[in-house]
Every structure is written in C-alpha cells, then in structure tokens.
Design a protein around this motif. Sequence first.
Motif, PDB file in Angstrom:
ATOM      1  N   MET A   1       1.214  -1.542  -0.289  1.00 51.85           N
ATOM      2  CA  MET A   1       0.206  -0.302   0.054  1.00 51.85           C
ATOM      3  C   MET A   1       0.927   1.196   0.109  1.00 51.85           C
ATOM      4  O   MET A   1       1.869   1.032   0.486  1.00 51.85           O
ATOM      5  N   HIS A   2       0.538   2.022  -1.064  1.00 48.47           N
ATOM      6  CA  HIS A   2       1.677   3.250  -0.890  1.00 48.47           C
ATOM      7  C   HIS A   2       1.026   4.108   0.770  1.00 48.47           C
ATOM      8  O   HIS A   2      -0.096   4.489   0.815  1.00 48.47           O
ATOM      9  N   GLU A   3       2.097   5.152   1.129  1.00 47.93           N
ATOM     10  CA  GLU A   3       2.168   5.610   2.300  1.00 47.93           C
ATOM     11  C   GLU A   3       1.152   6.543   2.684  1.00 47.93           C
ATOM     12  O   GLU A   3       0.165   6.261   3.591  1.00 47.93           O
ATOM     13  N   THR A   4       0.307   7.220   1.414  1.00 46.38           N
ATOM     14  CA  THR A   4      -0.570   8.327   1.269  1.00 46.38           C
ATOM     15  C   THR A   4      -1.836   7.758   2.132  1.00 46.38           C
ATOM     16  O   THR A   4      -3.203   8.147   1.971  1.00 46.38           O
ATOM     17  N   GLN A   5      -1.600   6.207   1.245  1.00 48.39           N
ATOM     18  CA  GLN A   5      -3.614   6.037   1.415  1.00 48.39           C
ATOM     19  C   GLN A   5      -3.819   5.449   3.391  1.00 48.39           C
ATOM     20  O   GLN A   5      -4.934   5.007   2.973  1.00 48.39           O
ATOM     21  N   GLY A   6      -2.627   4.906   3.375  1.00 41.35           N
ATOM     22  CA  GLY A   6      -2.744   4.423   4.779  1.00 41.35           C
ATOM     23  C   GLY A   6      -3.853   5.349   5.964  1.00 41.35           C
ATOM     24  O   GLY A   6      -3.716   7.016   5.470  1.00 41.35           O
ATOM     25  N   PHE A   7      -4.000   5.002   7.147  1.00 39.00           N
ATOM     26  CA  PHE A   7      -4.201   6.325   7.958  1.00 39.00           C
ATOM     27  C   PHE A   7      -3.242   6.855   7.877  1.00 39.00           C
ATOM     28  O   PHE A   7      -3.963   8.612   8.675  1.00 39.00           O
ATOM     29  N   PHE A   8      -2.494   7.211   8.264  1.00 34.57           N
ATOM     30  CA  PHE A   8      -1.610   8.116   8.096  1.00 34.57           C
ATOM     31  C   PHE A   8      -0.518   8.657   7.582  1.00 34.57           C
ATOM     32  O   PHE A   8      -0.323   8.078   6.574  1.00 34.57           O
ATOM     33  N   LYS A   9      -0.884   9.605   6.822  1.00 37.35           N
ATOM     34  CA  LYS A   9      -0.311   9.863   5.540  1.00 37.35           C
ATOM     35  C   LYS A   9       1.151  10.093   5.593  1.00 37.35           C
ATOM     36  O   LYS A   9       1.227   9.203   3.965  1.00 37.35           O
ATOM     37  N   THR A  10       1.949  10.466   6.317  1.00 36.37           N
ATOM     38  CA  THR A  10       2.738  10.278   5.931  1.00 36.37           C
ATOM     39  C   THR A  10       3.836   9.531   8.105  1.00 36.37           C
ATOM     40  O   THR A  10       3.168   9.222   8.563  1.00 36.37           O
ATOM     41  N   LYS A  11       4.865   8.880   7.818  1.00 41.63           N
ATOM     42  CA  LYS A  11       5.622   8.713   8.775  1.00 41.63           C
ATOM     43  C   LYS A  11       5.409  10.011   9.912  1.00 41.63           C
ATOM     44  O   LYS A  11       6.054   9.452  11.281  1.00 41.63           O
ATOM     45  N   MET A  12       6.278  10.701   9.608  1.00 42.73           N
ATOM     46  CA  MET A  12       5.844  12.028  10.524  1.00 42.73           C
ATOM     47  C   MET A  12       4.134  12.839  10.831  1.00 42.73           C
ATOM     48  O   MET A  12       4.511  12.828  12.319  1.00 42.73           O
ATOM     49  N   ASP A  13       3.566  12.143  10.333  1.00 43.96           N
ATOM     50  CA  ASP A  13       1.726  12.267  10.810  1.00 43.96           C
ATOM     51  C   ASP A  13       2.155  11.539  12.414  1.00 43.96           C
ATOM     52  O   ASP A  13       1.457  11.689  12.962  1.00 43.96           O
ATOM     53  N   LYS A  14       2.062  10.355  11.436  1.00 44.54           N
ATOM     54  CA  LYS A  14       1.988   8.750  13.081  1.00 44.54           C
ATOM     55  C   LYS A  14       3.038   9.755  13.624  1.00 44.54           C
ATOM     56  O   LYS A  14       2.274   9.173  15.031  1.00 44.54           O
ATOM     57  N   TYR A  15       4.505  10.658  13.806  1.00 42.87           N
ATOM     58  CA  TYR A  15       5.206  10.398  14.701  1.00 42.87           C
ATOM     59  C   TYR A  15       4.384  11.531  15.280  1.00 42.87           C
ATOM     60  O   TYR A  15       4.304  11.083  16.778  1.00 42.87           O
ATOM     61  N   HIS A  16       4.187  12.234  15.102  1.00 47.48           N
ATOM     62  CA  HIS A  16       2.864  13.591  15.759  1.00 47.48           C
ATOM     63  C   HIS A  16       2.244  12.903  16.321  1.00 47.48           C
ATOM     64  O   HIS A  16       1.610  14.030  17.781  1.00 47.48           O
ATOM     65  N   SER A  17       0.598  12.510  15.627  1.00 48.57           N
ATOM     66  CA  SER A  17       0.331  12.034  16.877  1.00 48.57           C
ATOM     67  C   SER A  17       0.118  10.629  17.923  1.00 48.57           C
ATOM     68  O   SER A  17      -0.325  10.882  18.995  1.00 48.57           O
ATOM     69  N   LEU A  18       1.502  10.430  17.668  1.00 49.65           N
ATOM     70  CA  LEU A  18       1.305   9.464  19.315  1.00 49.65           C
ATOM     71  C   LEU A  18       2.376  10.130  19.685  1.00 49.65           C
ATOM     72  O   LEU A  18       2.177   9.946  20.932  1.00 49.65           O
ATOM     73  N   PHE A 190      11.131   1.537  15.712  1.00 51.23           N
ATOM     74  CA  PHE A 190      11.790   1.025  14.309  1.00 51.23           C
ATOM     75  C   PHE A 190      11.310   0.911  13.190  1.00 51.23           C
ATOM     76  O   PHE A 190      11.206   1.136  11.702  1.00 51.23           O
ATOM     77  N   THR A 191       9.784   0.978  13.327  1.00 59.60           N
ATOM     78  CA  THR A 191       9.049   1.441  11.901  1.00 59.60           C
ATOM     79  C   THR A 191       8.948   2.440  11.770  1.00 59.60           C
ATOM     80  O   THR A 191       8.968   3.056   9.746  1.00 59.60           O
ATOM     81  N   LEU A 192       9.121   3.893  12.747  1.00 57.86           N
ATOM     82  CA  LEU A 192       9.033   5.206  11.858  1.00 57.86           C
ATOM     83  C   LEU A 192      10.699   5.678  11.439  1.00 57.86           C
ATOM     84  O   LEU A 192      10.662   6.614  10.599  1.00 57.86           O
ATOM     85  N   ALA A 193      11.328   4.808  12.232  1.00 56.44           N
ATOM     86  CA  ALA A 193      12.941   4.638  11.460  1.00 56.44           C
ATOM     87  C   ALA A 193      12.612   4.502   9.594  1.00 56.44           C
ATOM     88  O   ALA A 193      13.204   5.458   8.676  1.00 56.44           O
TER      89      ALA A 193
END
Length: 355
Positions: A1-18, A190-193
Amino acid sequence: MHETQGFFKTKMDKYHSLFSADSFFRLDNGDDSLFYKKDRFVSHLDSVALATVKKVIAELIVEDHPVILDLMASWDSHIPNGLQPSRVVGLGLNERELKENRALTERVIHDLNKEPILPFPPDTFDAVVNTVSVDYVTKPVEVFREVGRILKPGGLFVVFFSNRFFPEKVVKAWQEAGEEERIILVEEFFTLAGCFDDTSLFVSKGRPRPGNDKYAHLGIPSDPVYAVYGEKKGGDPARKKRPKVNLPFGEKPDPREIEKGKTKVKDTLECPYCGERLKKWLVPDNPFCQTWDNDYMYICFNDQCPYYVRGWDHLCSEGNRGMSYRLMYNPEKDRCHPIPVPSPKALKEGIVEES
Ligand SMILES: C[S@@+](CC[C@H](N)C(=O)[O-])C[C@H]1O[C@@H](n2cnc3c(N)ncnc32)[C@H](O)[C@@H]1O
C-alpha cells in the motif's frame, strides 16, 4: 500500500499523533556529558539478566568475525565468548568507562542528544547493539534512522531494555509508559525509522533473582530483559538466517512424574511440578471467577517452580507478552489448572493460609 493511502499520510504524521511536544523531555534536560562525566562502574542489571543479554547476542549475531557497534556503551559490552568480532566500536559519553571496556577495539565519545548522527560511513556494521539506554535518547527516530544508514543491508539492530533507569535522564514518554507500552514504543521507533524489516521481540521475565544479589532479600525476581530486534532492509535472502531467540528456562520435569503427582494432590496438597506445598487461596468475588463454585482454591506460589518459571517463555511464544501462570488445584473437581499471572506478586493477596 502506498503510504499516503494509509491512516497516517506520512511517517511524521504518525510520529506527531503518537508523541506530544514534550514526550522526549527529561527532568534534567541539561548537558548529558556533564551527567555522565561521573564514572559509573556498576552493573545496570542483575547477573541473571546480564547473562541473558549475552545469550541473546550470541544467538542473534550469526556473522563470522562481525563488525559491531555498541551504541551508548560503558565498561561492559556483554559480548559473548566465542563471537570473535573483527571490530567492536563503543560509542558513549564516559571516556574512562570506555577505556576499561576490554571488548572494544575503538572508542568514540559522542553525544547523540546533541547531534543525532552516527559518525561512521554507510554500510559499515554487521550489528548494532544498544543495551539499557534507549530510554535516554531524545530523538530516537533520527538515531534509529542513522543506525539503518550505518548497518550493512540485512545487518542486525538489537535494543535491550529493562525496568530500571536514571529517573532524571529518562524521557517522559518512557517514564509514563508501562513495561508493555515500552515494547510498543521501541517497535514504533523501528517502524518510523523506515529502514528495517519487521521486528521481533524477546522477553525474559520472572526468572529467580540470584541468591547473592543485593536485592535478593526483597523477594523480587531477576530484572526483566526485553529485546526488540530487526534487520536493515535489503539483506541477501540467501545468507545465513538469524534464529528466533528462545531461551527456555528451568528444568523440564518428567511428564510421567507430573501426571503421577497430579493424582496425589488431593492427599498431599503438593505441587506436581516442584513438590512445594500449595497455599490455600480465597477465590475473589469478581466476574472472572464466577464460574468456580468453591470459595477456596490451592495455588503453588513457589517463584522457582518450573511450571511458573517456564510459563513466561511459553506464553510469550504464543503471543501473550509479559504473562505467566501458576498451578492451581480445584479441590471440588480434584483437577489442576493454570491460572494466569502478570507479575510475581499477583494473586498473593488472596493467600489465606501459609502452609
Ligand atoms: C545505563 S548506561 C548503559 C551502559 C551500557 N550500554 C551497559 O549495557 O551497561 C547508559 C549509557 O548511555 C550513554 N549515554 C547516555 N546519554 C548519551 C548520549 N546523549 N549520547 C551518547 N551516549 C549516551 C552513557 O555513556 C551510559 O554509559
């Protein structure tokens, strides 16, 4: 799956939500090199836990004459005998501790929180080992990404942690997390790296504390050892595989003897696994215990019982992290059952009769 299709658009979005803005603040946000200027020739774990760290490293580093980085090193790198590395670099903050570390062939003083870069060329190391230190890193994703850069493709990154730390230097996210959540935190780093294949987990919990340990009199078990590990993406699929680490603990009792012991529990009230007398235990009045008609059960509370000691590994291998079970005898049904426990202390408040 392309990253922008996921719940988090980018890894940094996920970082800021966590993580919130202050997740990686510490009580002492001052210069780390000042804090670590003081020599600490201490063991950060008890001897059973340290031996476990060594065994896990021995299992996971499968390369011949590997090039190893001990990231956040001190005077002991826990390198097992027989590994025969060609090079071991220690990166840390205390020069005297690093000088005393006999495993090291090179020593680098570098503050990762000031500068989250690793001063090494890409694709240099077969393995990077980080022991009981990840909780002090204020920019973990940047550092994990750097580890990915300096590892060879398929190289190993293993992060060990326990439940002890310097409270003034640990980051808030770690301080506030429970032990289970800390596993998730490290897995997220690990994942976010973004440069590692899926991670694996090793857990060692509930092993008996060595009798000569300074905290042995407290009746607490050996320090838990958690290891989250993964390989840098792009490894050669044909190369020697790393095993999934499993260090079963304790003698496996003879199954025929156990079955014999179970038939005698009614008369002896002795645990069929360790022979220790079971303790009378008041069944608590809660919805989880409603299926039991009787008011009392008998439970083996021996912290060295092989049934209980091996239970941590067994449940972890089945996906139940951080749980074991004790042997429970139901006198109404004359049957033995496992009863799950998340810690050595669990259920002990219900003991009504010390035998
Ligand atoms: C709890 S000790 C663990 C030492 C060693 N890894 C072990 O297993 O015994 C934490 C180590 O992290 C290193 N450290 C702490 N903050 C650091 C930083 N900002 N940059 C580099 N190293 C750091 C210190 O030098 C210290 O030796």
